[in-house]
Design a protein around this motif. Sequence first.
Motif, PDB file in Angstrom:
ATOM      1  N   SER A   1       0.872  -1.198   0.011  1.00 38.74           N
ATOM      2  CA  SER A   1      -0.087  -0.123  -0.017  1.00 38.74           C
ATOM      3  C   SER A   1       0.758   1.344   0.004  1.00 38.74           C
ATOM      4  O   SER A   1       0.342   2.389  -0.290  1.00 38.74           O
ATOM      5  N   ALA A   2       2.098   1.360   0.213  1.00 38.62           N
ATOM      6  CA  ALA A   2       3.019   2.341   0.403  1.00 38.62           C
ATOM      7  C   ALA A   2       3.083   3.177  -0.919  1.00 38.62           C
ATOM      8  O   ALA A   2       2.777   4.440  -0.723  1.00 38.62           O
ATOM      9  N   PRO A   3       3.207   2.775  -2.084  1.00 39.53           N
ATOM     10  CA  PRO A   3       3.051   3.701  -3.393  1.00 39.53           C
ATOM     11  C   PRO A   3       1.887   4.246  -3.444  1.00 39.53           C
ATOM     12  O   PRO A   3       1.557   5.461  -4.207  1.00 39.53           O
ATOM     13  N   HIS A   4       0.776   3.902  -2.989  1.00 34.52           N
ATOM     14  CA  HIS A   4      -0.568   4.722  -2.933  1.00 34.52           C
ATOM     15  C   HIS A   4      -0.598   5.561  -1.967  1.00 34.52           C
ATOM     16  O   HIS A   4      -1.533   6.735  -2.240  1.00 34.52           O
ATOM     17  N   LEU A   5       0.142   5.524  -0.899  1.00 30.90           N
ATOM     18  CA  LEU A   5       0.025   6.676   0.186  1.00 30.90           C
ATOM     19  C   LEU A   5       1.258   7.475   0.208  1.00 30.90           C
ATOM     20  O   LEU A   5       1.263   8.570   0.670  1.00 30.90           O
TER      21      LEU A   5
ATOM     22  N   HIS B   1       8.411   3.353  -5.493  1.00 26.07           N
ATOM     23  CA  HIS B   1       8.067   2.922  -6.656  1.00 26.07           C
ATOM     24  C   HIS B   1       8.677   1.368  -6.732  1.00 26.07           C
ATOM     25  O   HIS B   1      10.006   1.519  -6.439  1.00 26.07           O
ATOM     26  N   TYR B   2       7.877   0.724  -7.363  1.00 23.78           N
ATOM     27  CA  TYR B   2       8.389  -0.827  -7.427  1.00 23.78           C
ATOM     28  C   TYR B   2       8.357  -0.957  -8.894  1.00 23.78           C
ATOM     29  O   TYR B   2       7.389  -0.839  -9.655  1.00 23.78           O
ATOM     30  N   GLN B   3       9.307  -1.663  -9.529  1.00 23.68           N
ATOM     31  CA  GLN B   3       9.590  -2.053 -10.787  1.00 23.68           C
ATOM     32  C   GLN B   3       8.497  -3.214 -11.393  1.00 23.68           C
ATOM     33  O   GLN B   3       8.183  -3.255 -12.140  1.00 23.68           O
ATOM     34  N   HIS B   4       8.363  -4.127 -10.188  1.00 18.85           N
ATOM     35  CA  HIS B   4       7.130  -5.163 -10.638  1.00 18.85           C
ATOM     36  C   HIS B   4       6.466  -5.335  -9.418  1.00 18.85           C
ATOM     37  O   HIS B   4       6.539  -4.824  -8.085  1.00 18.85           O
ATOM     38  N   THR B   5       5.302  -5.862  -9.651  1.00 17.15           N
ATOM     39  CA  THR B   5       4.236  -6.038  -8.155  1.00 17.15           C
ATOM     40  C   THR B   5       4.579  -6.873  -7.508  1.00 17.15           C
ATOM     41  O   THR B   5       3.937  -6.843  -6.286  1.00 17.15           O
TER      42      THR B   5
ATOM     43  N   SER C   1      12.338   6.584  -0.921  1.00 20.03           N
ATOM     44  CA  SER C   1      13.389   7.735  -0.767  1.00 20.03           C
ATOM     45  C   SER C   1      13.544   7.548   0.581  1.00 20.03           C
ATOM     46  O   SER C   1      12.784   6.687   1.639  1.00 20.03           O
ATOM     47  N   LEU C   2      14.588   8.244   1.391  1.00 20.47           N
ATOM     48  CA  LEU C   2      15.030   8.037   2.671  1.00 20.47           C
ATOM     49  C   LEU C   2      13.696   8.425   3.885  1.00 20.47           C
ATOM     50  O   LEU C   2      13.423   7.735   4.658  1.00 20.47           O
ATOM     51  N   GLY C   3      12.923   9.492   3.494  1.00 23.50           N
ATOM     52  CA  GLY C   3      11.967   9.947   4.192  1.00 23.50           C
ATOM     53  C   GLY C   3      10.598   8.887   4.236  1.00 23.50           C
ATOM     54  O   GLY C   3      10.234   8.534   5.122  1.00 23.50           O
ATOM     55  N   SER C   4      10.405   8.338   3.094  1.00 27.44           N
ATOM     56  CA  SER C   4       9.417   7.441   2.797  1.00 27.44           C
ATOM     57  C   SER C   4       9.823   5.991   3.691  1.00 27.44           C
ATOM     58  O   SER C   4       8.863   5.388   4.280  1.00 27.44           O
ATOM     59  N   ALA C   5      11.037   5.552   3.382  1.00 25.33           N
ATOM     60  CA  ALA C   5      11.492   4.614   4.237  1.00 25.33           C
ATOM     61  C   ALA C   5      11.292   4.771   5.836  1.00 25.33           C
ATOM     62  O   ALA C   5      11.220   3.566   6.327  1.00 25.33           O
ATOM     63  N   VAL C   6      11.634   6.007   6.231  1.00 28.65           N
ATOM     64  CA  VAL C   6      11.695   6.378   7.547  1.00 28.65           C
ATOM     65  C   VAL C   6      10.015   5.984   8.019  1.00 28.65           C
ATOM     66  O   VAL C   6       9.972   5.300   9.138  1.00 28.65           O
ATOM     67  N   ILE C   7       9.202   6.507   7.122  1.00 32.60           N
ATOM     68  CA  ILE C   7       7.695   6.385   7.459  1.00 32.60           C
ATOM     69  C   ILE C   7       7.293   4.960   7.594  1.00 32.60           C
ATOM     70  O   ILE C   7       6.722   4.347   8.505  1.00 32.60           O
TER      71      ILE C   7
END
Length: 118
Positions: free
Chosen positions: A16-20, A25-29, A84-90
């Motif tokens: 769900s992270a890419p939607h929020l 971004h993931y290259q493959h599902t 990104s670092l910020g998204s990884a922290v979240i």
Amino acid sequence: MNGLLKFIIYATILDSAPHLLPDVHYQHTMIPFILALFFAVVGHFADRWILPWLGNGPSTVAGTVFMLSVMVVGSIELSYWWISLGSAVIIGMVMGAVEWVMHRYILRYRHGIKNGGQ
């Protein structure tokens, strides 16, 4: 059961992270599920060996830092995903909060077994 529960929760969070979050971004599902499987397997064994030794707080911090590091370093070194670092922290903090709760139940269950189920 611990590993399966970790996989389900981690997969839900990572998928769900890419939607929020804008910088995920993931290259493959299948990438979030592969990451979730890796985190669940490592976490399952860490909960068996490290959690009883260090306790909930240090184990949760170590697990969160591990998952955060894998996401960030993997993002830099591999072309399969970008977080990104910020998204990884979240994401790491959310998964760390889940870990905190799961560790409490694991430690309570183990404590009950050692004291005759009380």
